[in-house]
Design an enzyme around this catalytic site. Structure first.
Site, PDB file in Angstrom:
ATOM      1  N   ARG A   1       0.802  -1.232   0.000  1.00  9.53           N
ATOM      2  CA  ARG A   1       0.000   0.000   0.000  1.00  9.53           C
ATOM      3  C   ARG A   1       0.837   1.286   0.000  1.00  9.53           C
ATOM      4  NH1 ARG A   1      -2.376  -3.229  -1.538  1.00  9.53           N
ATOM      5  NH2 ARG A   1      -4.103  -4.392  -0.730  1.00  9.53           N
TER       6      ARG A   1
ATOM      7  N   CYS B   1     -11.145   0.615   3.223  1.00 14.44           N
ATOM      8  CA  CYS B   1     -10.588   0.078   4.469  1.00 14.44           C
ATOM      9  C   CYS B   1      -9.812   1.173   5.195  1.00 14.44           C
ATOM     10  CB  CYS B   1      -9.667  -1.098   4.166  1.00 14.44           C
ATOM     11  SG  CYS B   1     -10.583  -2.572   3.728  1.00 14.44           S
TER      12      CYS B   1
ATOM     13  N   GLU C   1      -4.559   2.794   6.902  1.00 18.00           N
ATOM     14  CA  GLU C   1      -4.265   2.768   5.462  1.00 18.00           C
ATOM     15  C   GLU C   1      -4.582   4.146   4.883  1.00 18.00           C
ATOM     16  OE1 GLU C   1      -5.508  -0.716   3.030  1.00 18.00           O
ATOM     17  OE2 GLU C   1      -6.628   0.758   1.863  1.00 18.00           O
TER      18      GLU C   1
END
Ligand code: EPU
Length: 308
Positions: free
Chosen positions: A182, A231, A301
């Site tokens: 990520r 998320c 995230e």
């Protein structure tokens, strides 16, 4: 920081009118939350982008890039400086090359991910089916190395085009890019302007079918149509954030108008007019409970920026 009239005029001139002052960022967020940006500016091409960046740098104005606002929370008092959004002029999509095995697709940084998915589905191109239903723009997807357990954008990148802080346009090949889970290691002051993806040919109906299956799963396991940021936490090495939050009994827990989704515990839903502060407090509460119960420290995230 607020801009002087002279600075506002200059920004209006450089952007040919494509600048909004004190613009509430909630309108540009998939969660519909966010305080005002001093200025939101949309350069129409790379030359204009360089002029905007050059002006900000020489005037010591902070600047940052904005995609679809699907992975970022702007606090309630908003953002100082310039938010640069690459949209019109940066949303082209073409087949840029082909060899026996591979087909190369060049996409502008401001292109909506959904448009790329549609293109691959219509043209029978495989390799990015897992992108289906991931919100955002190609530029944002590259910077966050967007993905799912089935794949991430780093797997299909051939090269990217950037404009660095020295205002140089460069092409960077995949092997020189430092992707990790990520994230992509790139200075925040650098603009990603395009990406070339390496895909393979396949039967269009099969690509379509795989995309449909992913969308059905997504819509039944995630609050797909609700205002969220996707998320909230990365999956920790100990397991899945969603399972840990669920097992900590946090589904449905609210702070103000922000609520942990009952469908997928790693999503926070803006029920109706939640403040960024509600979301931030709820994030803190989730981290604390998961740490207490499982000894696991969850990392976000999403990025949280701006003033409280
Ligand atoms: N689960 C629960 N409770 C929950 C949520 C999930 O028990 O509240 C269980 C599910 O039943 C399933 C397992 O957890 O057995 C995994 O769930 P899921 O398939 O949704 O995968 P995830 O790891 O939670 C990841 C990505 C998502 C992506 C899905 C696609 C991360 C942090 N999340 O979720 O990405 O959509 O896979 O399958 O990598 C995002 O990045 O914004 C995002 C949502």
């Amino acid at each position: 920081m607020t801009f002087s009239n002279a600075q506002k005029e200059k920004l209006l001139e450089i952007s040919q009118g494509e600048v909004l002052f004190d613009e509430p960022m909630a309108a540009y967020s998939t969660m519909k939350i966010g305080g005002p940006a001093d200025a939101l500016i949309r350069p129409r091409d790379t030359q204009k982008l360089k002029e905007v960046m050059g002006y900000a740098i020489s005037n010591e104005m902070p600047y940052m890039f904005w995609g679809a606002g699907s992975d970022i929370l702007v606090r309630d008092k908003g953002m100082r400086g310039l938010i640069i959004q690459l949209s019109q002029g940066f949303n082209d999509l073409t087949i840029s090359g082909e060899n026996a095995d591979e087909i190369f697709v060049a996409a502008g940084a401001g292109l909506q991910t959904a448009a790329l998915v549609r293109f691959t589905s219509d043209n029978g191109l495989k390799g990015t089916e897992w992108l289906a239903g991931i919100p955002g723009t190609i530029g944002g997807n590259v910077l966050t190395n967007a993905g799912t357990p089935e794949g991430s954008i780093a797997d299909v990148i051939e090269e990217i085009g950037i404009v660095d802080r020295g205002l140089k346009e460069l092409t960077v090949k995949r092997k020189a890019l430092e992707f990790s889970y990520r994230s992509l290691k790139l200075p925040r002051s650098t603009a990603v302007v395009r990406a070339v993806l390496k895909l393979k040919r396949d039967d269009a109906s099969q690509v379509k079918e795989r995309i449909n299956q992913i969308m059905v799963k997504r819509k039944t396991t995630q609050p797909y149509d609700a205002p969220t940021l996707g998320c909230i936490f990365k999956n920790p090495k100990e397991g899945r954030a969603g399972i840990l939050i669920d097992e900590a009994g946090l589904k449905g827990v609210r702070v103000g108008k922000a609520r942990v989704s009952e469908l997928h515990a790693n999503f926070i839903v803006n029920e109706d007019g939640a403040a960024a502060r509600d979301v931030e407090i709820l994030i803190g509460l989730i981290r604390e409970r998961v740490k207490q119960k499982f000894g696991v420290v969850l990392e976000t995230e999403i990025r949280i920026i701006g003033e409280t």
